[in-house]
Design a protein around this motif. Structure first.
Motif, PDB file in Angstrom:
ATOM      1  N   ASN A 191      17.317 -50.681   9.025  1.00 52.35           N
ATOM      2  CA  ASN A 191      16.486 -51.883   9.003  1.00 52.35           C
ATOM      3  C   ASN A 191      15.141 -51.641   9.669  1.00 52.35           C
ATOM      4  O   ASN A 191      14.108 -52.151   9.224  1.00 52.35           O
ATOM      5  N   GLY A 192      15.136 -50.851  10.758  1.00 56.35           N
ATOM      6  CA  GLY A 192      13.881 -50.554  11.442  1.00 56.35           C
ATOM      7  C   GLY A 192      12.908 -49.801  10.565  1.00 56.35           C
ATOM      8  O   GLY A 192      11.698 -50.047  10.595  1.00 56.35           O
ATOM      9  N   GLN A 193      13.436 -48.867   9.756  1.00 61.73           N
ATOM     10  CA  GLN A 193      12.577 -48.118   8.838  1.00 61.73           C
ATOM     11  C   GLN A 193      12.032 -49.016   7.734  1.00 61.73           C
ATOM     12  O   GLN A 193      10.868 -48.892   7.339  1.00 61.73           O
ATOM     13  N   LEU A 194      12.864 -49.933   7.248  1.00 62.65           N
ATOM     14  CA  LEU A 194      12.394 -50.868   6.227  1.00 62.65           C
ATOM     15  C   LEU A 194      11.270 -51.741   6.771  1.00 62.65           C
ATOM     16  O   LEU A 194      10.285 -52.013   6.075  1.00 62.65           O
ATOM     17  N   GLU A 195      11.415 -52.165   8.031  1.00 67.81           N
ATOM     18  CA  GLU A 195      10.374 -52.965   8.663  1.00 67.81           C
ATOM     19  C   GLU A 195       9.057 -52.199   8.740  1.00 67.81           C
ATOM     20  O   GLU A 195       7.976 -52.757   8.559  1.00 67.81           O
ATOM     21  N   GLU A 196       9.148 -50.902   9.003  1.00 68.12           N
ATOM     22  CA  GLU A 196       7.937 -50.086   9.103  1.00 68.12           C
ATOM     23  C   GLU A 196       7.238 -49.953   7.762  1.00 68.12           C
ATOM     24  O   GLU A 196       6.013 -49.839   7.707  1.00 68.12           O
ATOM     25  N   TYR A 197       8.006 -49.959   6.667  1.00 76.35           N
ATOM     26  CA  TYR A 197       7.398 -49.843   5.347  1.00 76.35           C
ATOM     27  C   TYR A 197       6.589 -51.090   4.978  1.00 76.35           C
ATOM     28  O   TYR A 197       5.548 -50.987   4.325  1.00 76.35           O
ATOM     29  N   CYS A 198       7.071 -52.274   5.364  1.00 77.23           N
ATOM     30  CA  CYS A 198       6.299 -53.481   5.029  1.00 77.23           C
ATOM     31  C   CYS A 198       5.379 -53.891   6.176  1.00 77.23           C
ATOM     32  O   CYS A 198       4.622 -54.854   6.047  1.00 77.23           O
ATOM     33  N   ASN A 199       5.435 -53.155   7.293  1.00 81.56           N
ATOM     34  CA  ASN A 199       4.492 -53.340   8.400  1.00 81.56           C
ATOM     35  C   ASN A 199       3.960 -51.970   8.819  1.00 81.56           C
ATOM     36  O   ASN A 199       4.135 -51.540   9.977  1.00 81.56           O
ATOM     37  N   PRO A 200       3.323 -51.254   7.884  1.00 84.78           N
ATOM     38  CA  PRO A 200       2.928 -49.867   8.151  1.00 84.78           C
ATOM     39  C   PRO A 200       1.789 -49.756   9.163  1.00 84.78           C
ATOM     40  O   PRO A 200       0.924 -50.632   9.249  1.00 84.78           O
ATOM     41  N   ILE A 227     -14.240 -51.851   6.295  1.00 79.62           N
ATOM     42  CA  ILE A 227     -13.036 -51.117   5.889  1.00 79.62           C
ATOM     43  C   ILE A 227     -11.780 -51.971   5.957  1.00 79.62           C
ATOM     44  O   ILE A 227     -10.793 -51.695   5.282  1.00 79.62           O
ATOM     45  N   LEU A 228     -11.812 -53.027   6.769  1.00 81.91           N
ATOM     46  CA  LEU A 228     -10.622 -53.872   6.922  1.00 81.91           C
ATOM     47  C   LEU A 228     -10.832 -55.295   6.406  1.00 81.91           C
ATOM     48  O   LEU A 228     -10.158 -55.744   5.476  1.00 81.91           O
ATOM     49  N   LYS A 229     -11.769 -56.016   7.004  1.00 77.49           N
ATOM     50  CA  LYS A 229     -11.911 -57.442   6.694  1.00 77.49           C
ATOM     51  C   LYS A 229     -12.299 -57.702   5.247  1.00 77.49           C
ATOM     52  O   LYS A 229     -11.608 -58.447   4.533  1.00 77.49           O
ATOM     53  N   LYS A 230     -13.403 -57.126   4.806  1.00 81.38           N
ATOM     54  CA  LYS A 230     -13.863 -57.396   3.434  1.00 81.38           C
ATOM     55  C   LYS A 230     -12.880 -56.890   2.377  1.00 81.38           C
ATOM     56  O   LYS A 230     -12.574 -57.613   1.412  1.00 81.38           O
ATOM     57  N   PRO A 231     -12.349 -55.643   2.504  1.00 77.60           N
ATOM     58  CA  PRO A 231     -11.343 -55.205   1.523  1.00 77.60           C
ATOM     59  C   PRO A 231     -10.104 -56.099   1.476  1.00 77.60           C
ATOM     60  O   PRO A 231      -9.600 -56.407   0.397  1.00 77.60           O
ATOM     61  N   PHE A 244      -2.272 -59.116   6.395  1.00 78.18           N
ATOM     62  CA  PHE A 244      -3.083 -59.286   7.593  1.00 78.18           C
ATOM     63  C   PHE A 244      -2.776 -58.120   8.523  1.00 78.18           C
ATOM     64  O   PHE A 244      -1.872 -57.313   8.244  1.00 78.18           O
ATOM     65  N   TYR A 245      -3.512 -57.984   9.606  1.00 76.73           N
ATOM     66  CA  TYR A 245      -3.365 -56.784  10.427  1.00 76.73           C
ATOM     67  C   TYR A 245      -3.538 -57.100  11.909  1.00 76.73           C
ATOM     68  O   TYR A 245      -4.107 -58.115  12.300  1.00 76.73           O
ATOM     69  N   ASP A 246      -3.006 -56.202  12.731  1.00 73.54           N
ATOM     70  CA  ASP A 246      -3.175 -56.248  14.182  1.00 73.54           C
ATOM     71  C   ASP A 246      -3.825 -54.947  14.630  1.00 73.54           C
ATOM     72  O   ASP A 246      -3.496 -53.864  14.105  1.00 73.54           O
ATOM     73  N   LYS A 247      -4.729 -55.046  15.584  1.00 73.30           N
ATOM     74  CA  LYS A 247      -5.360 -53.857  16.167  1.00 73.30           C
ATOM     75  C   LYS A 247      -4.583 -53.437  17.406  1.00 73.30           C
ATOM     76  O   LYS A 247      -4.267 -54.264  18.258  1.00 73.30           O
ATOM     77  N   ILE A 248      -4.280 -52.152  17.516  1.00 77.06           N
ATOM     78  CA  ILE A 248      -3.515 -51.622  18.646  1.00 77.06           C
ATOM     79  C   ILE A 248      -4.450 -50.796  19.528  1.00 77.06           C
ATOM     80  O   ILE A 248      -5.064 -49.840  19.055  1.00 77.06           O
ATOM     81  N   VAL A 258      -1.950 -51.973  12.520  1.00 84.06           N
ATOM     82  CA  VAL A 258      -0.665 -52.289  11.894  1.00 84.06           C
ATOM     83  C   VAL A 258      -0.904 -53.378  10.850  1.00 84.06           C
ATOM     84  O   VAL A 258      -1.432 -54.448  11.166  1.00 84.06           O
ATOM     85  N   PHE A 259      -0.541 -53.075   9.614  1.00 86.54           N
ATOM     86  CA  PHE A 259      -0.679 -54.042   8.520  1.00 86.54           C
ATOM     87  C   PHE A 259       0.648 -54.770   8.303  1.00 86.54           C
ATOM     88  O   PHE A 259       1.721 -54.188   8.463  1.00 86.54           O
ATOM     89  N   HIS A 260       0.560 -56.016   7.908  1.00 86.37           N
ATOM     90  CA  HIS A 260       1.745 -56.808   7.594  1.00 86.37           C
ATOM     91  C   HIS A 260       1.608 -57.262   6.137  1.00 86.37           C
ATOM     92  O   HIS A 260       0.708 -58.042   5.807  1.00 86.37           O
ATOM     93  N   ILE A 261       2.491 -56.736   5.286  1.00 84.07           N
ATOM     94  CA  ILE A 261       2.368 -56.943   3.841  1.00 84.07           C
ATOM     95  C   ILE A 261       3.433 -57.906   3.345  1.00 84.07           C
ATOM     96  O   ILE A 261       4.622 -57.744   3.626  1.00 84.07           O
ATOM     97  N   GLU A 262       3.000 -58.892   2.600  1.00 78.71           N
ATOM     98  CA  GLU A 262       3.920 -59.799   1.912  1.00 78.71           C
ATOM     99  C   GLU A 262       3.545 -59.802   0.433  1.00 78.71           C
ATOM    100  O   GLU A 262       2.367 -59.775   0.083  1.00 78.71           O
ATOM    101  N   LYS A 263       4.557 -59.838  -0.410  1.00 79.20           N
ATOM    102  CA  LYS A 263       4.288 -59.895  -1.842  1.00 79.20           C
ATOM    103  C   LYS A 263       4.290 -61.342  -2.301  1.00 79.20           C
ATOM    104  O   LYS A 263       5.209 -62.099  -1.978  1.00 79.20           O
ATOM    105  N   LYS A 264       3.264 -61.710  -3.041  1.00 75.97           N
ATOM    106  CA  LYS A 264       3.169 -63.081  -3.539  1.00 75.97           C
ATOM    107  C   LYS A 264       4.271 -63.343  -4.554  1.00 75.97           C
ATOM    108  O   LYS A 264       4.641 -62.467  -5.333  1.00 75.97           O
ATOM    109  N   ARG A 265       4.785 -64.542  -4.520  1.00 75.68           N
ATOM    110  CA  ARG A 265       5.769 -64.944  -5.523  1.00 75.68           C
ATOM    111  C   ARG A 265       5.029 -65.368  -6.780  1.00 75.68           C
ATOM    112  O   ARG A 265       4.288 -66.341  -6.772  1.00 75.68           O
TER     113      ARG A 265
END
Length: 388
Positions: A191-200, A227-231, A244-248, A258-265
């Motif tokens: 599960n942790g690896q799956l989380e990393e794939y959708c939050n790379p 490179i981040l906001k406009k794209p 959306f993303y978080d800066k570390i 870190v990006f957080h990806i959701e697929k639109k329905r």
């Protein structure tokens, strides 16, 4: 990949690629190409992606050649002015003389570096609608007969992306999210690896490398803006993703993102996946596994105990996902308790859980039971050690 038309030209079979069914067209590329440095501007990169979408991934194009329609090519780029032909010629000129991929691959104890001009030859006439595009032999291994480490995404997602950085970032996000979809269906990852794939996560250094901005936008707010906001504004507005993303930080500097990806329905999501052989095979395998687990659960003594303690209803027993989940994740923990305290120990635990059951658990039986036994087992194990 759907082939639109076929005919003969100079006795050679060829494929003419149409944009009329752009929603059904996909691009498939090896992950090494996704991670390469695209030394080219937006237009050559989009021409390359458009040409790649014409390739049947299971069949080598004859002479590494595909054919595009000029009218639909201009439509893809939304070009309708009187200078479109001269602009097209200029884009082709730049693509052949200046555009290339820098590919970095693991080789032995280090890395191998390749510089590949992807499309060295383009041919068209002023009286015909067709454009011949020939790929270099060196780029073809990254585009055909891909068995693993490849990424697939929809051509339609690229139509409205008007920045080179939007396209590069979208491809990288797709590479990660594809792995999330693949392994969440077929299994093989925690599960942790799956989380990393959708939050790379990617370091700023790596992000600068794949966007070819190592020497540009040195002031981070400028880098973040371009490179981040406009794209991401374009990606969120025009593709299948919401991101959306978080800066570390590391010290005072921004070290990674870190990006957080959701697929639109979307209404076409199902039909899009139904064309994916890996998705179909994975879904079938998952359904077969669930059926096997369901059968085992229905024959388990633990199911009877749950019914007796009113922790499970006859209606819930008809839920294949629920029962297979209990068999896979809860019943093995009951086995551990049984080994330590016998079946009566399991009965006592379930009797106690039933008396303390909270209202919210009625909506998620498996989660509640799993949490209860996970909290109880360590206590039992410590008691057994103390007793010894």
């Amino acid at each position: 990949m759907k082939i639109i038309t076929k005919n003969e030209r100079n006795s050679n079979e060829r494929t003419v690629c149409s944009l009329k069914e752009i929603e059904k067209r996909k691009i498939v590329e090896h992950n090494d190409l996704i991670m390469s440095v695209a030394k080219m501007d937006k237009t050559p990169l989009k021409i390359f992606e458009l040409a790649v979408s014409c390739i049947d991934t299971e069949k080598l194009p004859k002479n590494h050649t595909v054919y595009l329609s000029k009218a639909e090519l201009f439509a893809f780029f939304k070009v309708d002015d009187s200078n479109k032909h001269s602009r097209f010629k200029e884009a082709i000129k730049v693509m052949q003389k200046e555009a290339f991929f820098e590919i970095k691959e693991e080789a032995g104890k280090g890395f191998k570096f390749k510089s590949i001009v992807p499309i060295p030859y383009v041919e068209w006439t002023d009286y015909n609608d067709e454009v011949l595009i020939r790929f270099s032999p060196e780029i073809m291994p990254y585009l055909i007969e891909l068995k693993n480490n490849f990424t697939q995404y929809a051509l339609s997602d690229l139509v409205e992306l008007n920045s080179k950085y939007s396209i590069i970032l979208y491809r990288w996000l797709s590479m990660n999210y594809n792995q999330y979809e693949h392994y969440s269906v077929k299994g093989g990852r925690r599960n942790g690896q799956l989380e990393e794939y959708c939050n790379p996560s990617i370091t700023v250094k790596e992000l600068r490398a794949i966007t070819d901005t190592i020497k540009e936008y040195q002031h981070f707010p400028h880098f973040e803006n371009w490179i981040l906001k406009k794209p991401l504004e374009e990606i969120n507005a025009h593709t299948h993703f919401n991101v959306f993303y978080d800066k570390i930080k590391k010290g005072r500097s921004i070290d990674s993102v870190v990006f957080h990806i959701e697929k639109k329905r979307q209404a076409d999501d199902t039909s899009y996946k139904l064309e994916d052989k890996a998705y179909i095979e994975g879904k079938k395998a998952k359904e077969e596994t669930e059926k096997d687990l369901f059968t085992e659960a229905m024959q388990s003594r633990y199911t009877t105990l749950l019914l007796e303690n009113m922790l499970l209803s006859p209606f819930e027993m008809q839920d294949i996902k629920l029962m297979s989940g209990l068999q896979a994740h809860v019943y093995p923990l009951y086995d551990e308790l049984k080994d330590l305290r016998g079946l009566n120990g399991v009965k006592d635990h379930l009797s106690y859980v039933s008396s303390k059951r909270e209202e919210y658990s009625k909506r998620n039986v498996a989660k509640y039971l799993k949490k209860a036994i996970e909290q109880y087992l360590p206590t039992v194990k410590r008691q057994e050690l103390d007793h010894e």
